[in-house]
Design an enzyme around this catalytic site. Structure first.
Site, mmCIF file in Angstrom:
data_model
loop_
_atom_site.group_PDB
_atom_site.id
_atom_site.type_symbol
_atom_site.label_atom_id
_atom_site.label_comp_id
_atom_site.label_asym_id
_atom_site.label_seq_id
_atom_site.Cartn_x
_atom_site.Cartn_y
_atom_site.Cartn_z
ATOM 1 N N SER A 53 1.017 -0.789 -0.253
ATOM 2 C CA SER A 53 -0.040 -0.083 0.116
ATOM 3 C C SER A 53 1.186 0.944 0.180
ATOM 4 O O SER A 53 1.962 1.322 0.438
ATOM 5 C CB SER A 53 -0.862 -0.456 1.259
ATOM 6 O OG SER A 53 -1.500 1.302 1.832
ATOM 7 N N TYR A 103 -3.492 0.230 10.193
ATOM 8 C CA TYR A 103 -3.162 -0.739 8.768
ATOM 9 C C TYR A 103 -1.844 -0.167 7.783
ATOM 10 O O TYR A 103 -1.313 -0.734 7.250
ATOM 11 C CB TYR A 103 -4.045 0.671 7.962
ATOM 12 C CG TYR A 103 -4.433 0.219 6.226
ATOM 13 C CD1 TYR A 103 -4.158 1.088 5.548
ATOM 14 C CD2 TYR A 103 -5.232 -1.081 6.044
ATOM 15 C CE1 TYR A 103 -3.919 0.414 3.749
ATOM 16 C CE2 TYR A 103 -5.281 -1.421 4.595
ATOM 17 C CZ TYR A 103 -3.981 -0.704 3.499
ATOM 18 O OH TYR A 103 -4.701 -0.954 2.499
HETATM 19 P P1 NAP Z 1 -11.794 -5.013 -0.494
HETATM 20 O O1 NAP Z 1 -13.057 -4.449 -1.712
HETATM 21 O O2 NAP Z 1 -12.329 -4.690 1.088
HETATM 22 O O3 NAP Z 1 -11.656 -6.794 -0.267
HETATM 23 C C1 NAP Z 1 -10.856 -7.526 0.842
HETATM 24 C C2 NAP Z 1 -11.030 -8.632 0.521
HETATM 25 O O4 NAP Z 1 -10.317 -9.791 0.905
HETATM 26 C C3 NAP Z 1 -12.424 -9.451 0.552
HETATM 27 O O5 NAP Z 1 -13.159 -10.096 -0.698
HETATM 28 C C4 NAP Z 1 -12.348 -9.089 1.742
HETATM 29 O O6 NAP Z 1 -13.503 -10.637 1.552
HETATM 30 C C5 NAP Z 1 -11.539 -10.255 1.710
HETATM 31 N N1 NAP Z 1 -10.995 -10.906 2.980
HETATM 32 C C6 NAP Z 1 -10.588 -9.758 4.154
HETATM 33 N N2 NAP Z 1 -10.948 -10.397 5.532
HETATM 34 C C7 NAP Z 1 -10.446 -11.787 4.987
HETATM 35 C C8 NAP Z 1 -9.815 -12.903 5.772
HETATM 36 N N3 NAP Z 1 -10.149 -12.900 7.000
HETATM 37 N N4 NAP Z 1 -9.803 -14.249 4.992
HETATM 38 C C9 NAP Z 1 -9.800 -14.173 4.372
HETATM 39 N N5 NAP Z 1 -10.464 -13.255 3.733
HETATM 40 C C10 NAP Z 1 -10.269 -12.228 3.871
HETATM 41 O O7 NAP Z 1 -10.352 -4.650 -0.711
HETATM 42 P P2 NAP Z 1 -9.892 -4.178 -1.765
HETATM 43 O O8 NAP Z 1 -9.351 -2.293 -2.178
HETATM 44 O O9 NAP Z 1 -9.912 -4.698 -2.848
HETATM 45 O O10 NAP Z 1 -7.808 -4.565 -1.569
HETATM 46 C C11 NAP Z 1 -7.370 -5.504 -1.479
HETATM 47 C C12 NAP Z 1 -6.019 -5.759 -0.887
HETATM 48 O O11 NAP Z 1 -5.649 -4.474 -1.439
HETATM 49 C C13 NAP Z 1 -6.271 -5.093 0.646
HETATM 50 O O12 NAP Z 1 -5.073 -5.464 1.291
HETATM 51 C C14 NAP Z 1 -6.054 -3.995 0.685
HETATM 52 O O13 NAP Z 1 -5.324 -3.590 2.071
HETATM 53 C C15 NAP Z 1 -4.647 -3.637 -0.714
HETATM 54 N N6 NAP Z 1 -4.805 -2.509 -1.341
HETATM 55 C C16 NAP Z 1 -6.009 -1.386 -1.290
HETATM 56 C C17 NAP Z 1 -5.966 -0.231 -2.001
HETATM 57 C C18 NAP Z 1 -7.224 0.072 -2.410
HETATM 58 O O14 NAP Z 1 -7.432 1.713 -2.651
HETATM 59 N N7 NAP Z 1 -8.555 0.091 -2.287
HETATM 60 C C19 NAP Z 1 -4.893 0.073 -2.351
HETATM 61 C C20 NAP Z 1 -3.324 -0.206 -1.209
HETATM 62 C C21 NAP Z 1 -3.504 -1.266 -1.208
HETATM 63 P P3 NAP Z 1 -14.715 -10.244 3.200
HETATM 64 O O15 NAP Z 1 -15.945 -9.248 1.670
HETATM 65 O O16 NAP Z 1 -16.295 -11.559 2.980
HETATM 66 O O17 NAP Z 1 -14.480 -10.067 4.087
HETATM 67 C C1 GCO Z 2 -6.893 5.322 3.282
HETATM 68 C C2 GCO Z 2 -6.804 4.990 2.377
HETATM 69 C C3 GCO Z 2 -6.130 3.918 1.641
HETATM 70 C C4 GCO Z 2 -5.747 3.020 0.701
HETATM 71 C C5 GCO Z 2 -4.803 2.835 0.336
HETATM 72 C C6 GCO Z 2 -3.781 3.323 -0.571
HETATM 73 O O1 GCO Z 2 -7.683 5.557 4.122
HETATM 74 O O2 GCO Z 2 -6.108 6.217 3.461
HETATM 75 O O3 GCO Z 2 -7.438 3.143 2.532
HETATM 76 O O4 GCO Z 2 -5.462 2.640 2.974
HETATM 77 O O5 GCO Z 2 -6.422 1.658 0.316
HETATM 78 O O6 GCO Z 2 -3.271 1.211 0.748
HETATM 79 O O7 GCO Z 2 -2.615 2.752 -1.051
#
Ligand code: NAP
Ligand code: GCO
Length: 266
Positions: free
Chosen positions: A147, A160
């Protein structure tokens, strides 16, 4: 020489955790289009079923497992089942993650632990479950979804940021410990991506105007937009393919330039 062959995932088994939707789903879709066999897990059967329906609608024959990635026994059982039913995991994407946006002084230790459990302990648990067979097979690819918060802090995301900073170093340590077994462990650091996880940061205000944080992120991003899960597809295929066989311990930021930019003058 056909360099594009190096980006093929033909014949590979890819496990993407938390991939019923969001970033994990997009990465799994990209891997399928590159030839991989997709297996994924989610914490609830209803989300696994939802994910299977989505994969089917996209013409992808994926296999889904109910697994809470924080539970080592469930993870070990899932990996054993995958090896019996599909094959050895060649590519692992530690994608499952949660966030709790709470000011640190208001956050309970239990809430802090829950975030660390999913975002840092679980990638350790799942990597530990798949590495032995990767060693036996003579190769493996691990991609940890880090992230911006692997590098930067901000208010309300202490747990986080601590987890994602730790995940950056776990990535480097897996590289250090298992690189000699031809295992490449890298990270992807997405910028701000439009998924359910960030939906609260993009909600329209009661007067119909954009969320202040939405406007802030657009001003902080040289490409002046939020990322989409699709923006991560190419980088994820690269890090899972032979094209990156000498890339190890690297965090590839896919952020539209946020980390390089001081931000537009208001
Ligand atoms: P999301 O839409 O919240 O999806 C997260 C997924 O992880 C969901 O399918 C959730 O399932 C699953 N999950 C959560 N806890 C779990 C557990 N204990 N066991 C198995 N599955 C679990 O998140 P996203 O935005 O796609 O993010 C995916 C990854 O990218 C995460 O690691 C997040 O930190 C990272 N990330 C996101 C962003 C962003 O801006 N969106 C940026 C940087 C990094 P349920 O729905 O069933 O809980
Ligand atoms: C926040 C956001 C970020 C993004 C991502 C950025 O609340 O600042 O959720 O954490 O998810 O991780 O890279």
């Amino acid at each position: 020489m056909d360099i594009l062959k190096d980006f093929s995932l033909e014949g590979k088994v890819a496990l993407v955790t938390g991939a019923s939707y969001g970033i994990g789903y997009a990465i799994a879709k990209a891997y399928a289009s590159a030839g991989a066999k997709i297996v994924f897990c989610d914490i609830k059967q209803e989300f696994v079923d939802k994910g299977l329906a989505s994969y089917e609608a996209d013409g992808i024959d994926a296999k889904g497992y109910v697994c809470d990635v924080t539970k080592e026994d469930m993870v070990q059982d899932m990996v054993k089942k995958i090896e019996e039913e599909v094959g050895v995991v060649d590519i692992l994407v530690n994608n499952a993650g949660i966030i709790k946006r709470i000011p640190m002084l208001d956050m309970t230790a239990e809430e802090f632990r829950q975030v660390i459990d999913v975002d840092l302990n679980a990638p350790f648990i799942v990597a530990k479950a798949v590495i032995p067979s990767m060693i036996k097979k003579g190769h493996g690819k691990i991609v940890n979804i880090c992230s911006m918060m692997s590098e930067l802090g901000r208010e309300t995301v202490s747990a986080y940021a601590a987890a994602k900073g730790g995940l950056k170093m776990l990535t480097r340590n897996i590289c250090s410990e298992y690189g000699e077994h031809n295992i490449q462990c890298n990270g992807i650091g997405p910028g701000y991506i439009a998924t359910p996880q960030t939906a609260p940061l993009r909600e329209r205000q009661p007067d119909g105007s954009r969320h202040p944080f939405d406007q802030f992120i657009v001003s902080k991003t040289p490409q002046a937009r939020w990322g989409t899960p699709e923006d991560l597809m190419g980088p994820a295929v690269f890090l899972a393919s032979d094209a990156s066989n000498f890339v190890n311990g690297h965090i590839l930021y896919v952020d539209g330039g946020i980390l390089a930019y001081i931000g537009k003058q208001p």
